[in-house]
Design a protein around this motif. Structure first.
Motif, mmCIF file in Angstrom:
data_model
loop_
_atom_site.group_PDB
_atom_site.id
_atom_site.type_symbol
_atom_site.label_atom_id
_atom_site.label_comp_id
_atom_site.label_asym_id
_atom_site.label_seq_id
_atom_site.Cartn_x
_atom_site.Cartn_y
_atom_site.Cartn_z
ATOM 1 N N HIS A 57 -2.499 0.451 1.844
ATOM 2 C CA HIS A 57 -1.896 -0.491 2.780
ATOM 3 C C HIS A 57 -2.451 -0.235 4.182
ATOM 4 N N THR A 58 -2.083 -1.124 5.086
ATOM 5 C CA THR A 58 -2.603 -1.023 6.450
ATOM 6 C C THR A 58 -2.201 0.275 7.137
ATOM 7 N N ASP A 81 2.799 -3.847 5.107
ATOM 8 C CA ASP A 81 1.728 -4.495 5.873
ATOM 9 C C ASP A 81 2.298 -5.376 6.981
#
Length: 486
Positions: free
Chosen positions: A425-426, A468
């Motif tokens: 994920h980010t 995110d």
């Protein structure tokens, strides 16, 4: 580049003066109902570019020597586990958050009011928790016949049953995690009790939207309708203000509908009504601080489209009905705008069609569009984020994070943390980038570009994961998604 359309310093000055003026008009004490978000009014900052999300707090800091905060929460909202969609937390958790913020800012928090109180485990547990934190909690009760039975409400069997809230300062700011918490009822109950005790006190309302001094069809006001589509709020010309002063002023249906009842309550409590219209009750000066009307119009139209996408996703999740989506569609037609006016939508959809997998697009503040595709190591959101940092840092199309760093993180997620999706994920990608930045100057250069992402627009072809979405919002980015799940 984002144009500035709002003079925040002028706003802080004018708003403080207006509130001081209203306090004095009532003989020295004012219960001020704060509508909307007190600390983090991101909606206002989006539609009035230049408005700072914490402007209201800064304004209160100008008055902190005479102000105290009263936080209101409804027992029904605790029982129903109501949550703030913008923050992803429940109302009771937000009360704790607000108390901490107010105290950290040096503002005096008087107490918390539990409205619509009736004994139930979750509510009593929350009251106990607040007491352990040293917060005094007062109980206000449901009133049969509210709000129409004025005689009953303004009596010992109505407001008289509520606990009197002991306040110390001239300005009592009444706020809450969200609408429907009982702020106005709390203010009026206090006026009743203060009047019995011979204390001169008044009531006023501070709500930024709709902006009463702007036209009814101004995009700033239409954006407010889009933001509150699920509440069935409708902007309208204040008929009482028009009749009393011959002037057009914008208010919304709930305030206009309740005004005759409020008038009757004021007369019952004070012996007279201090106001001729619901607009009179307000102290909002935001409309007088717009310095670039065109910038505010463009920003508000963009917000309406974002609200449309948010409603589509909320309907997909089953949290709102299709009528909310339909209402915002009508507002978009009224303003002559469509989803194609959001520049990141088409590039994201084209990237998805080309790759056959979810994609993301970011519009940088200089107008450039960056896209990201779903890969084997990282998701589309993380890929687009890294690509944006490369463009902003004028970095060649090289790997910022080595696969030798990503692969152990994937194994940790899947083998030990119970994750199904191995892609990072980010937030995980940013942590990996930060680690690489210690020894890799190029990675550090990319990381140094993060501040430039604030106010950038981003669109995903699928509903983003909570992680995110939270990361992008923490970076100050404005997120929309297609209403489908990956």
């Amino acid at each position: 580049m984002n144009k500035i359309g709002f003079d925040n310093e002028k706003y802080l000055s004018l708003q403080s003066e207006k509130i001081e003026e209203r306090i004095n008009s009532f003989g020295g004490k004012l219960y001020l109902e704060f509508g909307g978000k007190l600390f983090d009014d991101y909606h206002a900052s989006r539609v009035l570019p230049g408005f700072e999300p914490d402007s209201k707090i800064k304004m209160l800091l100008n008055l902190k020597d005479i102000a105290e905060i009263l936080v209101v929460i409804s027992a029904n909202d605790i029982e129903n586990n109501k949550y703030r969609a913008d923050l992803g937390i429940t109302y009771d958790a937000d009360v704790i958050r607000l108390l901490d913020i107010f105290k950290s800012q040096g503002l005096y928090v008087g107490s918390v009011v539990m409205t619509m109180y009736h004994p139930q485990p979750a509510v009593d547990a929350f009251i106990k928790r607040l007491n352990l934190l040293g917060i005094k909690v007062y109980k206000h009760y449901p009133i049969v016949g509210y709000p129409s039975d004025v005689q009953k409400i303004v009596s010992e069997d109505g407001y008289g049953k509520n606990e009197y809230i002991s306040t110390e300062r001239r300005l009592v700011v009444v706020t809450a995690p969200g609408p429907g918490s009982g702020k106005m009822a709390t203010c009026l109950s206090q006026l009743y009790h203060e009047n019995i005790r011979g204390v001169k006190a008044g009531y006023a309302k501070f709500e930024t939207f709709p902006v009463w001094s702007l036209p009814l069809s101004h995009p700033v006001n239409v954006a407010y309708e889009a933001a509150t589509a699920d509440l069935n709020d409708v902007n309208m010309i204040d008929p009482f203000h028009l009749e009393a002063y011959g002037q057009l002023a914008v208010n919304y249906n709930r305030d206009v509908e309740i005004f005759p009842v409020l008038n009757a309550m004021f007369e019952e409590i004070l012996g007279y009504s201090p106001y001729k219209s619901p607009t009179d009750m307000g102290v909002n000066m935001a409309g007088f601080c717009i310095v670039d009307d065109d910038a505010c119009r463009q920003a508000s139209n963009a917000e309406i489209i974002r609200r449309y996408y948010a409603s589509l996703c909320e309907a997909r999740r089953g949290r709102v009905g299709k009528e909310v989506v339909s209402k915002i569609e009508l507002l978009m037609r009224k303003m002559g705008i469509s989803v194609e006016d959001r520049k990141v939508v088409i590039p994201a959809l084209e990237k998805e069609e080309k790759t056959g997998a979810p994609a993301v697009a970011i519009e940088l503040n200089d107008g450039r569009i960056v896209t990201g595709k779903t890969g084997t190591l990282i998701g589309a959101s993380a890929a687009c984020l890294l690509n944006a940092l490369k463009v902003l840092g004028d970095i060649d199309d090289i790997e910022l994070i080595s696969p030798t760093v990503i692969e152990p993180l994937q194994k940790l997620k899947v083998n030990h943390m119970g994750a199904i999706n191995p892609r990072l994920h980010t937030d995980e990608v940013l942590m990996a980038l930060a680690i690489c930045a210690v020894t890799n100057p190029t990675a550090k250069r990319a990381l140094d570009q993060l501040d430039k992402l604030k106010n950038c627009e981003i669109h995903s072809t699928v509903i983003l994961s909570h992680v995110d979405e939270k990361t992008f919002k923490a970076l100050g980015m404005r997120v929309t998604c297609e209403p489908k799940k990956q």
